[in-house]
Write an enzyme that holds these catalytic residues in place. Structure first.
Site, PDB file in Angstrom:
ATOM      1  N   LYS A 139      37.272  17.091  22.196  1.00  0.00           N
ATOM      2  CA  LYS A 139      37.079  16.787  23.616  1.00  0.00           C
ATOM      3  C   LYS A 139      38.172  15.827  24.091  1.00  0.00           C
ATOM      4  O   LYS A 139      38.440  14.815  23.431  1.00  0.00           O
ATOM      5  CB  LYS A 139      35.695  16.153  23.810  1.00  0.00           C
ATOM      6  N   LYS A 168      48.852  45.935  45.299  1.00  0.00           N
ATOM      7  CA  LYS A 168      48.211  46.019  43.971  1.00  0.00           C
ATOM      8  C   LYS A 168      47.939  47.491  43.586  1.00  0.00           C
ATOM      9  O   LYS A 168      48.091  47.871  42.424  1.00  0.00           O
ATOM     10  CB  LYS A 168      46.905  45.217  43.954  1.00  0.00           C
ATOM     11  N   LYS A 190      50.034  48.537  40.351  1.00  0.00           N
ATOM     12  CA  LYS A 190      49.268  48.666  39.099  1.00  0.00           C
ATOM     13  C   LYS A 190      48.936  50.132  38.784  1.00  0.00           C
ATOM     14  O   LYS A 190      48.133  50.405  37.891  1.00  0.00           O
ATOM     15  CB  LYS A 190      47.988  47.818  39.173  1.00  0.00           C
ATOM     16  N   PHE A 222      40.016  46.158  41.890  1.00  0.00           N
ATOM     17  CA  PHE A 222      39.472  45.368  43.001  1.00  0.00           C
ATOM     18  C   PHE A 222      40.554  44.409  43.460  1.00  0.00           C
ATOM     19  O   PHE A 222      41.403  44.004  42.677  1.00  0.00           O
ATOM     20  CB  PHE A 222      38.244  44.576  42.542  1.00  0.00           C
ATOM     21  N   ASP A 242      44.014  34.295  36.050  1.00  0.00           N
ATOM     22  CA  ASP A 242      45.434  34.637  35.935  1.00  0.00           C
ATOM     23  C   ASP A 242      46.158  33.739  34.932  1.00  0.00           C
ATOM     24  O   ASP A 242      47.198  34.119  34.400  1.00  0.00           O
ATOM     25  CB  ASP A 242      46.111  34.526  37.308  1.00  0.00           C
ATOM     26  N   ASN A 276      36.073  30.916  37.619  1.00  0.00           N
ATOM     27  CA  ASN A 276      35.980  31.168  39.061  1.00  0.00           C
ATOM     28  C   ASN A 276      34.530  31.490  39.425  1.00  0.00           C
ATOM     29  O   ASN A 276      33.657  31.540  38.563  1.00  0.00           O
ATOM     30  CB  ASN A 276      36.944  32.278  39.479  1.00  0.00           C
TER      31      ASN A 276
HETATM   32  N1  CTP Z   1      43.265  41.900  36.917  1.00  0.00           N
HETATM   33  C1  CTP Z   1      43.434  42.115  35.592  1.00  0.00           C
HETATM   34  N2  CTP Z   1      44.052  41.179  34.809  1.00  0.00           N
HETATM   35  C2  CTP Z   1      44.499  40.030  35.326  1.00  0.00           C
HETATM   36  C3  CTP Z   1      44.320  39.785  36.697  1.00  0.00           C
HETATM   37  C4  CTP Z   1      43.701  40.735  37.484  1.00  0.00           C
HETATM   38  O1  CTP Z   1      43.035  43.172  35.098  1.00  0.00           O
HETATM   39  N3  CTP Z   1      45.068  39.142  34.538  1.00  0.00           N
HETATM   40  C5  CTP Z   1      42.641  42.936  37.767  1.00  0.00           C
HETATM   41  C6  CTP Z   1      41.309  42.543  38.367  1.00  0.00           C
HETATM   42  O2  CTP Z   1      40.232  42.914  37.523  1.00  0.00           O
HETATM   43  C7  CTP Z   1      41.279  43.345  39.657  1.00  0.00           C
HETATM   44  C8  CTP Z   1      42.744  43.456  40.035  1.00  0.00           C
HETATM   45  O3  CTP Z   1      43.492  43.198  38.834  1.00  0.00           O
HETATM   46  O4  CTP Z   1      40.801  44.655  39.491  1.00  0.00           O
HETATM   47  C9  CTP Z   1      43.199  42.513  41.099  1.00  0.00           C
HETATM   48  O5  CTP Z   1      42.827  41.209  40.788  1.00  0.00           O
HETATM   49  P1  CTP Z   1      43.128  40.028  41.799  1.00  0.00           P
HETATM   50  O6  CTP Z   1      42.677  38.738  41.187  1.00  0.00           O
HETATM   51  O7  CTP Z   1      42.657  40.392  43.169  1.00  0.00           O
HETATM   52  O8  CTP Z   1      44.706  40.074  41.919  1.00  0.00           O
HETATM   53  P2  CTP Z   1      45.885  39.664  40.991  1.00  0.00           P
HETATM   54  O9  CTP Z   1      46.555  40.902  40.557  1.00  0.00           O
HETATM   55  O10 CTP Z   1      45.468  38.709  39.940  1.00  0.00           O
HETATM   56  O11 CTP Z   1      46.846  38.954  42.063  1.00  0.00           O
HETATM   57  P3  CTP Z   1      46.654  37.601  42.876  1.00  0.00           P
HETATM   58  O12 CTP Z   1      45.708  36.734  42.045  1.00  0.00           O
HETATM   59  O13 CTP Z   1      47.996  37.061  42.973  1.00  0.00           O
HETATM   60  O14 CTP Z   1      46.056  37.996  44.211  1.00  0.00           O
END
Ligand code: CTP
Length: 400
Positions: free
Chosen positions: A287, A336, A340, A322, A277, A208
């Site tokens: 490759k 969240k 969490k 975050f 995710d 990303n």
């Molecule tokens: N995070 C994490 N592990 C993951 C995904 C997210 O620890 N596999 C943490 C990120 O570091 C951040 C928080 O969870 O502090 C929220 O991440 P974000 O990408 O905004 O949300 P998600 O929980 O992944 O939900 P979504 O992508 O559905 O918005």
């Protein structure tokens, strides 16, 4: 932090005096009003005119000067200083300060100041290792003098070893630290930052746009504020802040392993990383060759590291997450925060101009467990970092 602050910069006689010029430039850029004092030796290496031109202030070299004594004599300079830096600091000047000698303008002014004094030693490796020098340094440290330790490298005298003056950027960082409140000292703060990379094959990955800037700013600010800092970072183009334990990782699984391993030893954990995710179910050993008009990569879910931390949270530990959103910012962030088991969540609309990935600024909202919310204006990521840490300190003290 240096905006409008009076910094006295002492420059002694050493080849590193030319790097004092670069330091002056950085201090001025950071908004400081810099008054330069040069020893006689210092003026042999770089002319006072160079420092005068870049600082916009007269350079002081004489203990008693008929013209300036009335207005900006040594006591006045000492009183006005918010911070005193000597770069380069020679073995000789360090010995004189340690002995309480005041036989020139620089040593006299240092002795008279109540400001923090930061010394950036520069000398030959054998001088640096000399036990008498070491005693002088230890004595000054005991009395609260701060040091930007020299580094190892090729020395102008031809030797290889410690004694090379710290780089100006690092001295500037030490200056910021010297002026920071140490309200996180004694705490271990783990920060995660950057993106993760999920490999598809040996040459491709899914990732990303996270630059890591927000997480690095938090790690840097926490270090300045006295915390022991562990920075677990996905791949970024940033230089890790000085003085932090840096743990580079690539994938979400590597980040998880490194974070969970260290979590129990941390009083505060800030998860600023943009963790992928999903990851490819399989990483191809070779490759992948193109075939047909379309391609499907099967993805499997990565563990939610923050959720796991929330489940294992020990009493007194603070967990900050975050939430990167592009719609329904507060509602999504609140889910969240609760789901969490966090103490605070920093919500940012990554699609808003001036916020989110890549830029040096951010617009965030802070949400707390008791339902309190705070909307912050457009700020630099450094300012946001300090505000987040202010709230963390308040949560630790129970005043929020
Ligand atoms: N995070 C994490 N592990 C993951 C995904 C997210 O620890 N596999 C943490 C990120 O570091 C951040 C928080 O969870 O502090 C929220 O991440 P974000 O990408 O905004 O949300 P998600 O929980 O992944 O939900 P979504 O992508 O559905 O918005």
């Amino acid at each position: 932090m240096l905006q409008g602050k009076n910094v006295v910069l002492g420059v002694c006689g050493g080849i590193a005096a030319y790097k004092g010029v670069e330091l002056l430039r950085l201090l001025v850029k950071a908004g400081a009003n810099v008054h330069v004092i040069m020893t006689r030796g210092g003026t042999e290496f770089v002319t006072p005119l160079t420092f005068q031109t870049l600082s916009g202030n007269p350079v002081h070299t004489e203990l008693f000067n008929l013209i300036t004594e009335q207005e900006i004599g040594h006591i006045s300079l000492a009183d006005r200083a918010d911070l005193f830096i000597i770069a380069p600091a020679t073995a000789n000047v360090i010995a004189k300060i340690a002995a309480g000698l005041a036989d020139d303008l620089l040593t006299t002014t240092v002795m008279a100041t109540k400001a923090p004094v930061l010394l950036a030693p520069a000398m030959n490796v054998n001088m640096y290792r000399n036990p008498i020098y070491k005693e002088n340094e230890a004595k000054l440290r005991r009395h609260g003098y701060l040091f930007a330790d020299p580094v190892s490298g090729y020395l102008a005298c031809g030797w290889q070893g410690e004694g090379k003056m710290q780089e100006p950027e690092m001295i500037l960082e030490a200056a910021f630290a010297a002026l920071s409140q140490k309200d996180l000292s004694g705490a271990t703060v783990m920060v995660t930052a950057g993106p993760t990379r999920e490999e598809v094959d040996p040459v491709r990955y899914i990732s990303n746009h996270s630059s890591g800037k927000m997480g690095y700013a938090i790690a840097r600010a926490a270090r300045r504020r006295g915390a022991r800092v562990v920075l677990v970072s996905g791949p970024t183009s940033l230089t890790p802040p000085a003085g932090v334990e840096f743990v580079p990782v690539e994938s979400a699984m590597q980040m998880r392993e490194n974070v969970l391993q260290r979590a129990s030893g941390c009083e505060v954990i800030v998860k600023a990383a943009a963790v992928a995710d999903y990851r490819p179910r399989e990483r191809a050993g070779n490759k992948l060759k193109k075939q047909g008009e379309g391609m499907t990569i099967e993805l499997v879910k990565n563990p939610d590291i923050l959720r796991e931390l929330g489940e294992a949270k020990r009493p007194g530990q603070l967990l900050v997450g975050f939430a990167a959103e592009t719609f329904d910012l507060e509602a999504n962030a609140a889910i969240k925060l609760e789901g969490k088991n966090l103490d605070m969540i920093v919500a940012n609309d990554v699609s808003a101009p001036g916020a989110g990935f890549g830029v040096d600024t951010n617009i965030v909202r802070l949400l707390f467990r008791d339902g309190a919310r705070e909307e912050l204006p457009l700020l630099t990521k450094d300012e946001v970092a300090d505000l987040i840490l202010d709230r963390i300190v308040a949560l630790r003290e129970g005043s929020l």
